[in-house]
Design an enzyme around this catalytic site. Structure first.
Site, PDB file in Angstrom:
ATOM      1  N   HIS A 306       0.836  -1.192   0.000  1.00  0.00           N
ATOM      2  CA  HIS A 306       0.000   0.000   0.000  1.00  0.00           C
ATOM      3  C   HIS A 306       0.871   1.242   0.000  1.00  0.00           C
ATOM      4  CE1 HIS A 306       0.136   0.249   4.599  1.00  0.00           C
ATOM      5  NE2 HIS A 306       0.401  -1.006   4.393  1.00  0.00           N
ATOM      6  N   HIS A 349       7.126   2.315  11.492  1.00  0.00           N
ATOM      7  CA  HIS A 349       7.982   3.261  10.790  1.00  0.00           C
ATOM      8  C   HIS A 349       8.429   4.384  11.720  1.00  0.00           C
ATOM      9  CE1 HIS A 349       4.139   5.386  10.602  1.00  0.00           C
ATOM     10  NE2 HIS A 349       4.758   6.458  10.169  1.00  0.00           N
ATOM     11  N   GLU A 355       3.963  13.719  13.818  1.00  0.00           N
ATOM     12  CA  GLU A 355       2.571  13.372  13.536  1.00  0.00           C
ATOM     13  C   GLU A 355       1.708  13.519  14.791  1.00  0.00           C
ATOM     14  OE1 GLU A 355       2.683   9.373  12.178  1.00  0.00           O
ATOM     15  OE2 GLU A 355       4.069   9.773  10.534  1.00  0.00           O
ATOM     16  N   HIS A 379       3.439  11.393  17.792  1.00  0.00           N
ATOM     17  CA  HIS A 379       4.661  10.662  17.490  1.00  0.00           C
ATOM     18  C   HIS A 379       5.608  11.652  16.831  1.00  0.00           C
ATOM     19  CE1 HIS A 379       1.529   7.329  17.275  1.00  0.00           C
ATOM     20  NE2 HIS A 379       2.224   7.119  18.379  1.00  0.00           N
ATOM     21  N   HIS A 385       6.987   4.175  15.651  1.00  0.00           N
ATOM     22  CA  HIS A 385       5.621   3.901  16.089  1.00  0.00           C
ATOM     23  C   HIS A 385       4.993   2.942  15.083  1.00  0.00           C
ATOM     24  CE1 HIS A 385       5.734   7.575  13.657  1.00  0.00           C
ATOM     25  NE2 HIS A 385       4.534   7.257  13.201  1.00  0.00           N
TER      26      HIS A 385
END
Length: 453
Positions: A306, A349, A355, A379, A385
């Protein structure tokens, strides 16, 4: 009904400004609207005398010499020029509304954090007194970065008005309905919608249904714009037609009023004798708008793997580095999951962006427990995370039939700058002290056996 020269009858639209009463469709359009017939000059911006005795005034959202595709301004035709809407300023304190740079030496911003919803207060709170800053990033004085806030509003602003010289505000309701009465028109806003309020625009906020709670991204930098779609092409994601800008609306009221201004991170108040919402007509492309998140058309993989979460970007505020945003506003809404032989939730990642996520309603697929509606998580840049054990095991062992991911709407304020926690976020907001432990029970599966999965 009208007839052309050859007598063919044409059916004329009954809604010349669009199919949503009170709003005009489009993003960044050059709009024109008047609340009084003939109030808007035609063919010129600044006639010697404006109809109705109105004053012509330009509100510039960019430098005069900005490239034409970025240049934004609106001509306003108003009862009084804006110089009558301010007087002597008196500095006031709004202790919970903070601006960058703000690095509290007693607060640790390095970490993965999550909060339960900030609870409503017993105190009566307006848009100004109910703002609670969670993080700041960048520098408001050099016009880079952002701040993230939670708002708690129980009372309407009465004969009180506000504008920010520092920033544009992206408003994301989670509970309750608000009305933004602005110089350029009225926006009614409810959960699953967002609004963008430009820098310098005067407005007041009223409660339609309360109590109200939601999230605000305060953008110090370049204005939000639609992201480039690249090979996706002309459609999907956020389509320009679904953004709605209000038609002209004005007040002619002489009543003692206050105007609060946010400027360089400080708040000042001035007293005037009338409403400043007195624009009877306007034209231009610098205006507030709202957008229904339910009209966002997601795109994704239809075979395997994805794409990066950037495919979910609704709006982006560019920085000086091409492709690296000052802010991205990203939406995770209900959608189909169909990829084969693929770990479908967001993967583990760490990256260069910080974020901050918020949950509008429902369940987020990477964190099925603990990330509740009204809650937030942070994060920060280059901190790892990803899914907790329950999400990882479920996704790793699921039968990969087409699955409709329902009952979910979360968003992300993502920035290239580190986001620093405020004292409120660290000490008063309902921080989940055990959030970091959500990864503690992830097991080592490696044993050196070839072909093991």
């Amino acid at each position: 009904m009208t007839k052309s020269a050859n007598s063919i009858e044409l059916h004329v639209a009954d809604t010349p400004v669009g199919t949503h009463a009170g709003y005009m469709p489009g993003f960044g359009n050059d709009f024109e609207t008047e609340a009084l017939p003939g109030a808007l000059p035609q063919g010129m911006n600044s006639p010697q005398k404006v109809n109705y005795g109105l004053y012509g005034e330009q509100l510039s959202g960019t430098a005069f010499t900005a490239p034409s595709h970025q240049n934004e301004r609106t001509w306003c035709y108003r009862i009084r020029p804006s110089v009558k809407h301010t007087h002597r300023f008196e500095k006031i304190d709004l202790p919970y509304w903070k601006s960058a740079p703000l690095v509290d030496p007693d607060v640790t911003s390095l970490g993965q954090y999550r909060w339960d919803p900030v609870a409503h207060s017993d105190q009566p709170l307006t848009w100004l007194t109910g703002m609670r800053t969670m993080t700041t990033a960048g520098d408001v004085n050099t016009q880079v970065g952002m701040a993230s806030h939670v708002y708690l509003v129980t009372e309407s602003m009465v004969d009180a008005y506000f504008f920010s010289a520092d920033s544009e505000l992206l408003v994301v309701p989670q509970e309750g309905r608000l009305r933004f009465c602005t110089e350029l028109g009225v926006i009614d806003l409810e959960p699953q919608e967002i609004a963008v309020i430009p820098r310098g625009l005067v407005y007041r906020v009223e409660v339609i249904d309360g109590p109200c709670r939601g999230f605000v991204c305060e953008n110090y930098g370049q204005k939000f714009e639609l992201p480039g779609r690249g090979p996706i092409g002309a459609n999907c994601m956020a389509n320009p037609r679904d953004f709605k800008t209000p038609v002209a609306a004005f007040e002619d009221r002489e009543v003692p009023s206050t105007v609060t201004v946010k400027w360089a991170g400080q708040f000042h108040e001035t007293k005037i004798g009338h409403s400043p919402l007195d624009v009877a007509a306007w034209h231009g492309n610098y205006a507030p708008c709202k957008y229904d998140l339910r009209t966002y058309c997601p795109v994704g993989a239809i075979l395997f793997d994805h794409p990066d979460p950037s495919i979910f970007t609704v709006l982006t505020a560019p920085s000086g580095v091409e492709g690296t945003a000052n802010i991205d506003f990203v939406l995770f809404r209900d959608r189909w999951m169909v990829a084969e032989d693929t770990f479908r939730p967001p993967w583990y990642h760490k990256n260069v962006m910080s974020e901050l996520m918020g949950n509008i309603y429902g369940v987020y697929d990477a964190k099925p427990e603990g990330f509740v509606p009204g809650g937030m998580s942070l994060h920060n840049m280059m901190l790892p995370h990803g899914p907790d054990k329950q999400a990882f095991e479920g996704a790793s062992n699921a039968d990969l039939e087409p699955e409709y991911l329902a009952n979910t709407m979360s968003f992300m304020f993502e920035t290239r700058f580190p986001q620093h926690l405020t004292a409120f976020a660290a000490n008063e907001a309902p921080l989940q002290d055990d959030y970091i432990d959500c990864w503690a029970d992830i097991e080592k599966k490696f044993d050196g056996t070839p072909g093991k999965k």
